[in-house]
Design an enzyme around this catalytic site. Structure first.
Site: not given
Ligand code: URA
Length: 232
Positions: A101
């Site tokens: 993310d």
């Molecule tokens: N899980 C998440 O919620 N976000 C990420 O960036 C990676 C794994």
């Protein structure tokens, strides 16, 4: 591999530009003109464009310490991407392995080897990924156990579980997941009534983020790291 993919990787042109060159008859494979972009060729074949021989860039594997605020994409008109942080002569050939993310930090891999990235990011291969999450509230031992036993995420039909869930001081938790579903860690913690405030990926398979790399810095993987990422 597809001929248009070869031309695109060897020249840095887009796939559609490569397709035009092939259709116009400017590309030869083993001395024969080929004008179908989808033709499958041996990556070792002798390929030329306007009689100039082309070679594929060698396989490149690197790790980046992803800072917060950049997106896990190759390019984007509006936002800074992880590829914008990589200055490398064959940068045009590279892609990001999987996704973090925008607000997640930590280990992200970048390569031009599609098979390798597929093996790491495909949920089918179950390559473990370890995260350090800072939570809104301290995780209870019951919630940790629930995560290890499996939780059903909103909108999913199969249960997902975490392994090695370790409750740490300062509302932190370290956990390993094996699928890599969309927002998986955040959704798993939400499923047990908590909320992820900060998320950092520490490890993929046997490969840990190099502690010497500051956020935004990268380096090539070593032969040893490459040999051991999937096991042993
Ligand atoms: N899980 C998440 O919620 N976000 C990420 O960036 C990676 C794994």
């Amino acid at each position: 591999m597809r001929l248009d993919q070869f031309i695109s990787q060897a020249t840095g042109l887009s796939r559609s530009e490569a397709q035009k060159l092939i259709r116009w008859g400017r590309v030869q494979v083993g001395g024969q003109p080929i004008n179908k972009p989808a033709t499958h060729i041996d990556p070792q074949a002798t390929v030329s464009l306007d009689d100039e021989s082309l070679t594929l860039p060698q396989a490149i594997y690197l790790m980046l310490h992803k800072p917060a605020g950049v997106i896990s994409a190759t390019e984007d008109a509006a936002q800074r991407t992880v590829l914008d942080l990589i200055k490398h002569p064959h940068r045009h050939t590279l892609h990001v392995v999987g996704r973090l993310d925008k607000d997640t930090t930590g280990l992200i891999l970048i390569t031009n080897d599609g098979d390798w990235s597929h093996r790491i990011s495909s949920p089918k291969h179950h390559v473990p990924k370890t995260y350090l999450a800072t939570l809104a509230e301290t995780l209870s031992p019951e919630a940790a156990q629930q995560l290890e036993q499996g939780v059903l995420l909103h909108g999913e039909t199969a249960v997902v579980s975490a392994s090695n869930v370790k409750i740490l001081p300062n509302q932190q938790v370290r956990l390993t997941i094996h699928e890599g579903k969309y927002h998986q860690v955040k959704r798993m913690l939400a499923a047990v009534g908590n909320h992820v405030v900060k998320l950092h990926r520490e490890q993929i398979g046997n490969l840990a983020l190099d502690a010497q790399l500051a956020a935004g810095e990268w380096r090539l993987l070593t032969e040893t790291e490459l040999a051991h990422i999937f096991g042993q």
